[in-house]
Design a protein around this motif. Sequence first.
Motif, PDB file in Angstrom:
ATOM      1  N   ILE A 194      -2.645  -7.393  -8.208  1.00 39.58           N
ATOM      2  CA  ILE A 194      -3.266  -8.009  -7.026  1.00 39.58           C
ATOM      3  C   ILE A 194      -4.191  -6.997  -6.352  1.00 39.58           C
ATOM      4  O   ILE A 194      -5.304  -7.331  -5.944  1.00 39.58           O
ATOM      5  CB  ILE A 194      -2.198  -8.533  -6.041  1.00 39.58           C
ATOM      6  CG1 ILE A 194      -1.361  -9.644  -6.673  1.00 39.58           C
ATOM      7  CG2 ILE A 194      -2.825  -8.971  -4.731  1.00 39.58           C
ATOM      8  CD1 ILE A 194      -2.068 -10.953  -6.895  1.00 39.58           C
ATOM      9  N   CYS A 195      -3.748  -5.746  -6.243  1.00 41.82           N
ATOM     10  CA  CYS A 195      -4.578  -4.698  -5.625  1.00 41.82           C
ATOM     11  C   CYS A 195      -5.846  -4.439  -6.432  1.00 41.82           C
ATOM     12  O   CYS A 195      -6.904  -4.196  -5.854  1.00 41.82           O
ATOM     13  CB  CYS A 195      -3.778  -3.410  -5.457  1.00 41.82           C
ATOM     14  SG  CYS A 195      -2.502  -3.515  -4.188  1.00 41.82           S
ATOM     15  N   ASP A 196      -5.758  -4.498  -7.761  1.00 48.50           N
ATOM     16  CA  ASP A 196      -6.951  -4.325  -8.598  1.00 48.50           C
ATOM     17  C   ASP A 196      -7.969  -5.424  -8.317  1.00 48.50           C
ATOM     18  O   ASP A 196      -9.175  -5.196  -8.382  1.00 48.50           O
ATOM     19  CB  ASP A 196      -6.584  -4.346 -10.085  1.00 48.50           C
ATOM     20  CG  ASP A 196      -5.914  -3.062 -10.538  1.00 48.50           C
ATOM     21  OD1 ASP A 196      -5.856  -2.098  -9.752  1.00 48.50           O
ATOM     22  OD2 ASP A 196      -5.438  -3.039 -11.688  1.00 48.50           O
ATOM     23  N   ILE A 197      -7.482  -6.622  -8.008  1.00 49.31           N
ATOM     24  CA  ILE A 197      -8.368  -7.765  -7.768  1.00 49.31           C
ATOM     25  C   ILE A 197      -8.908  -7.757  -6.339  1.00 49.31           C
ATOM     26  O   ILE A 197     -10.102  -7.947  -6.118  1.00 49.31           O
ATOM     27  CB  ILE A 197      -7.611  -9.085  -8.033  1.00 49.31           C
ATOM     28  CG1 ILE A 197      -7.189  -9.159  -9.502  1.00 49.31           C
ATOM     29  CG2 ILE A 197      -8.454 -10.299  -7.652  1.00 49.31           C
ATOM     30  CD1 ILE A 197      -6.086 -10.166  -9.775  1.00 49.31           C
ATOM     31  N   LEU A 198      -8.029  -7.532  -5.358  1.00 49.48           N
ATOM     32  CA  LEU A 198      -8.402  -7.662  -3.949  1.00 49.48           C
ATOM     33  C   LEU A 198      -8.760  -6.347  -3.272  1.00 49.48           C
ATOM     34  O   LEU A 198      -9.302  -6.351  -2.172  1.00 49.48           O
ATOM     35  CB  LEU A 198      -7.264  -8.321  -3.153  1.00 49.48           C
ATOM     36  CG  LEU A 198      -6.828  -9.712  -3.609  1.00 49.48           C
ATOM     37  CD1 LEU A 198      -5.665 -10.202  -2.755  1.00 49.48           C
ATOM     38  CD2 LEU A 198      -7.988 -10.691  -3.544  1.00 49.48           C
ATOM     39  N   GLY A 199      -8.432  -5.232  -3.899  1.00 45.92           N
ATOM     40  CA  GLY A 199      -8.684  -3.929  -3.295  1.00 45.92           C
ATOM     41  C   GLY A 199      -7.391  -3.232  -2.943  1.00 45.92           C
ATOM     42  O   GLY A 199      -6.330  -3.853  -2.801  1.00 45.92           O
ATOM     43  N   ALA A 200      -7.485  -1.910  -2.775  1.00 45.64           N
ATOM     44  CA  ALA A 200      -6.306  -1.072  -2.573  1.00 45.64           C
ATOM     45  C   ALA A 200      -5.485  -1.463  -1.347  1.00 45.64           C
ATOM     46  O   ALA A 200      -4.269  -1.305  -1.330  1.00 45.64           O
ATOM     47  CB  ALA A 200      -6.717   0.392  -2.473  1.00 45.64           C
ATOM     48  N   GLY A 201      -6.102  -1.976  -0.322  1.00 41.47           N
ATOM     49  CA  GLY A 201      -5.380  -2.333   0.901  1.00 41.47           C
ATOM     50  C   GLY A 201      -4.853  -3.758   0.916  1.00 41.47           C
ATOM     51  O   GLY A 201      -4.545  -4.299   1.979  1.00 41.47           O
TER      52      GLY A 201
ATOM     53  N   GLY B 226      -1.773  -4.218   2.925  1.00 40.28           N
ATOM     54  CA  GLY B 226      -1.750  -3.588   4.240  1.00 40.28           C
ATOM     55  C   GLY B 226      -1.823  -4.634   5.342  1.00 40.28           C
ATOM     56  O   GLY B 226      -1.809  -5.845   5.085  1.00 40.28           O
ATOM     57  N   ASP B 227      -1.924  -4.193   6.580  1.00 46.77           N
ATOM     58  CA  ASP B 227      -1.959  -5.099   7.731  1.00 46.77           C
ATOM     59  C   ASP B 227      -3.094  -6.118   7.660  1.00 46.77           C
ATOM     60  O   ASP B 227      -2.935  -7.259   8.067  1.00 46.77           O
ATOM     61  CB  ASP B 227      -2.080  -4.296   9.037  1.00 46.77           C
ATOM     62  CG  ASP B 227      -0.819  -3.508   9.330  1.00 46.77           C
ATOM     63  OD1 ASP B 227       0.248  -3.864   8.780  1.00 46.77           O
ATOM     64  OD2 ASP B 227      -0.902  -2.538  10.097  1.00 46.77           O
ATOM     65  N   ASP B 228      -4.240  -5.696   7.163  1.00 44.81           N
ATOM     66  CA  ASP B 228      -5.396  -6.588   7.094  1.00 44.81           C
ATOM     67  C   ASP B 228      -5.583  -7.209   5.709  1.00 44.81           C
ATOM     68  O   ASP B 228      -6.545  -7.933   5.481  1.00 44.81           O
ATOM     69  CB  ASP B 228      -6.678  -5.820   7.462  1.00 44.81           C
ATOM     70  CG  ASP B 228      -6.634  -5.342   8.903  1.00 44.81           C
ATOM     71  OD1 ASP B 228      -6.033  -6.045   9.731  1.00 44.81           O
ATOM     72  OD2 ASP B 228      -7.169  -4.258   9.172  1.00 44.81           O
ATOM     73  N   GLY B 229      -4.650  -6.930   4.788  1.00 46.21           N
ATOM     74  CA  GLY B 229      -4.803  -7.413   3.418  1.00 46.21           C
ATOM     75  C   GLY B 229      -4.331  -8.849   3.231  1.00 46.21           C
ATOM     76  O   GLY B 229      -3.634  -9.413   4.059  1.00 46.21           O
ATOM     77  N   ASP B 230      -4.752  -9.417   2.130  1.00 42.40           N
ATOM     78  CA  ASP B 230      -4.448 -10.802   1.800  1.00 42.40           C
ATOM     79  C   ASP B 230      -3.490 -10.890   0.608  1.00 42.40           C
ATOM     80  O   ASP B 230      -3.250 -11.970   0.095  1.00 42.40           O
ATOM     81  CB  ASP B 230      -5.766 -11.523   1.471  1.00 42.40           C
ATOM     82  CG  ASP B 230      -5.695 -13.015   1.703  1.00 42.40           C
ATOM     83  OD1 ASP B 230      -4.812 -13.455   2.455  1.00 42.40           O
ATOM     84  OD2 ASP B 230      -6.518 -13.730   1.113  1.00 42.40           O
TER      85      ASP B 230
END
Length: 176
Positions: free
Chosen positions: A125-132, A135-139
């Motif tokens: 999921i992090c590879d697709i959406l980004g490292a965060g 995190g609090d602002d992540g999806d």
Amino acid sequence: DEFEEPVPDDVTAHELSFVKQIKSLQAQGGHDTAEDVTGALSRIVKNSQWKSSARFIILVTDAPCHGRQAHSSTTPVRDDQPNRDAKTELHDVMKLVVDKKLCLLHCQVDPTKTETMHNIMRSGICDILGAGAFGDDGDGSRYLDEIKLGQMGEAQDATFSTGNHIVFILDESGSM
């Protein structure tokens, strides 16, 4: 490991047939602990027709998928297919989950055996959406969340040896 019987797309429209089919299943295999988690997830994600905006998959595991990458280094797992590329297979499935806007709820019966696999799914999921992504602002948790049902420690051995009951209540009103 493999479920070859056809599963109706709309279980609620074929409820009696579905229940009869489930009751007729017999366990097979059992030569190893690892399961074909990636095959099952890939099949359900690719072949389901999602009619609602609420799209959930509930994955209940007590063992990791095939491929030694998904196995805990502290909890040995018998695997007849240890050389499968678990990381790539899990990342591919997570891409499908995100593409189809699904929410995968991973219920870990024995996290000591399944946590490594879950972490690989999170990294996908992090590879697709980004490292965060988580995190609090992540999806990230919109696509993958987890429930740890047990740690299988000494205090819970009695509970798990006598079995568990998991009840799913589905909203059939069509509102979900």
